[in-house]
Design a protein around this motif. Structure first.
Motif, short mmCIF file in Angstrom:
data_model
loop_
_atom_site.label_atom_id
_atom_site.label_comp_id
_atom_site.label_asym_id
_atom_site.label_seq_id
_atom_site.Cartn_x
_atom_site.Cartn_y
_atom_site.Cartn_z
N TYR A 1 1.00 -1.11 -0.03
CA TYR A 1 0.12 0.10 -0.05
C TYR A 1 0.93 1.26 -0.11
CZ TYR A 1 -3.78 -3.04 1.12
OH TYR A 1 -4.95 -4.06 0.88
N THR A 2 0.36 2.17 -0.90
CA THR A 2 1.47 3.26 -1.06
C THR A 2 0.75 4.60 -0.60
OG1 THR A 2 2.74 4.72 -2.53
CG2 THR A 2 0.83 3.50 -3.51
N PRO A 3 1.26 5.54 0.00
CA PRO A 3 0.59 6.79 0.23
C PRO A 3 0.32 7.64 -1.10
CG PRO A 3 2.53 6.71 1.67
CD PRO A 3 2.47 5.60 0.63
N VAL A 4 -0.64 8.69 -0.98
CA VAL A 4 -0.79 9.47 -2.34
C VAL A 4 -0.42 10.89 -1.73
CG1 VAL A 4 -2.78 10.39 -3.57
CG2 VAL A 4 -2.72 7.97 -3.02
N GLU A 5 0.29 11.63 -3.00
CA GLU A 5 0.91 12.85 -2.45
C GLU A 5 -0.30 13.90 -2.60
OE1 GLU A 5 3.36 15.38 -5.13
OE2 GLU A 5 4.76 14.57 -3.59
N ASN A 6 -1.24 13.85 -3.25
CA ASN A 6 -2.29 14.76 -3.42
C ASN A 6 -3.79 14.12 -3.71
OD1 ASN A 6 -3.99 17.03 -4.04
ND2 ASN A 6 -2.81 17.92 -5.50
N VAL A 7 -4.66 14.17 -2.59
CA VAL A 7 -5.81 13.40 -2.84
C VAL A 7 -7.04 14.34 -4.09
CG1 VAL A 7 -5.91 12.32 -0.70
CG2 VAL A 7 -6.90 14.86 -0.89
N ASN A 8 -6.47 15.79 -4.19
CA ASN A 8 -7.21 16.23 -4.86
C ASN A 8 -7.01 16.06 -6.50
OD1 ASN A 8 -8.81 17.29 -2.79
ND2 ASN A 8 -7.31 18.83 -2.30
N SER A 9 -6.01 15.55 -6.77
CA SER A 9 -5.42 15.07 -8.14
C SER A 9 -6.36 14.00 -8.72
CB SER A 9 -4.10 14.91 -8.24
OG SER A 9 -3.60 14.73 -9.53
N SER A 10 -6.87 14.22 -9.92
CA SER A 10 -7.30 13.14 -10.66
C SER A 10 -6.36 12.28 -11.18
CB SER A 10 -8.18 13.43 -11.94
OG SER A 10 -7.47 14.15 -12.74
N ARG A 11 -5.10 12.62 -11.17
CA ARG A 11 -3.81 11.51 -11.61
C ARG A 11 -3.00 11.79 -10.46
NH1 ARG A 11 -1.93 12.75 -17.30
NH2 ARG A 11 -1.59 10.40 -17.35
N PRO A 12 -3.18 10.93 -9.48
CA PRO A 12 -2.38 10.90 -8.24
C PRO A 12 -0.96 10.65 -8.48
CG PRO A 12 -3.82 9.12 -7.99
CD PRO A 12 -4.20 9.79 -9.34
N LYS A 13 -0.23 11.30 -7.59
CA LYS A 13 1.37 10.78 -7.61
C LYS A 13 1.61 9.79 -6.40
CE LYS A 13 5.94 12.19 -7.09
NZ LYS A 13 6.74 13.51 -6.53
N TYR A 14 1.95 8.59 -6.66
CA TYR A 14 2.16 7.62 -5.38
C TYR A 14 3.60 7.68 -5.02
CZ TYR A 14 -2.35 5.67 -7.02
OH TYR A 14 -3.58 5.57 -7.51
N LEU A 15 3.63 7.78 -3.78
CA LEU A 15 5.07 7.72 -3.02
C LEU A 15 5.71 6.26 -2.91
CD1 LEU A 15 4.02 10.36 -0.28
CD2 LEU A 15 5.01 10.69 -2.53
N ASP A 16 6.89 6.16 -3.24
CA ASP A 16 7.56 4.83 -3.13
C ASP A 16 7.88 4.62 -1.81
OD1 ASP A 16 8.62 2.74 -3.93
OD2 ASP A 16 10.58 3.36 -4.53
N VAL A 17 6.77 4.10 -0.98
CA VAL A 17 7.13 3.69 0.61
C VAL A 17 5.85 3.07 0.90
CG1 VAL A 17 6.33 6.04 1.29
CG2 VAL A 17 8.13 4.68 2.71
#
Length: 137
Positions: free
Chosen positions: A74-90
């Motif tokens: 499971y990976t954190p999401v950098e910005n929940v307001n984005s329709s194309r989320p950036k996933y963090l590598d952790v």
């Protein structure tokens, strides 16, 4: 439903930063799989037995599964307001040790953890409540 501003919140998962703006709750920031909301929901469920809390927990679980699950965890999401989320590598250990533990306890029977016999520390580890000891031997 937990969130009132769904149109402005494409991922529909909780953000780490909630603000009250013009009378409406707005979600900002990322979703880092933190346990605090689930911890609060767990205690509110146990104290009130209001099924709304289990509904909220299930909603969080389903959205975390849909948005944050990867091939290896499971990976954190950098910005929940984005329709194309950036996933963090952790994947933080607290997600497994705390967040999922609270999720499990919300849907478990009370006998899984008797709150009159145990207290959870800040890392969600159950500690036995010791009886009052008036004399040290």
């Amino acid at each position: 439903m937990i969130f009132s501003n769904r149109a402005a919140h494409p991922l529909k998962i909780p953000g780490d930063d909630l603000r009250l703006l013009n009378g409406a709750l707005r979600v900002f920031g990322g979703h880092h799989l933190r346990p605090e909301v689930l911890e609060a929901i767990f205690y509110m469920w146990r104290w009130t037995r209001d099924p709304m809390y289990r509904d909220w927990a299930w909603e969080i679980f389903e959205r975390t599964e849909r948005v944050c699950r990867s091939e290896v965890g499971y990976t954190p999401v950098e910005n929940v307001n984005s329709s194309r989320p950036k996933y963090l590598d952790v994947m933080h250990s607290f997600f497994l040790s705390e967040s999922l533990k609270y999720m499990h306890l919300i849907f478990s029977e009370d006998r899984a953890l008797h709150l009159d016999k145990y207290v959870l520390n800040t890392e969600a580890h159950p500690l036995l409540i010791m009886p009052n000891i008036t004399e040290v031997q």
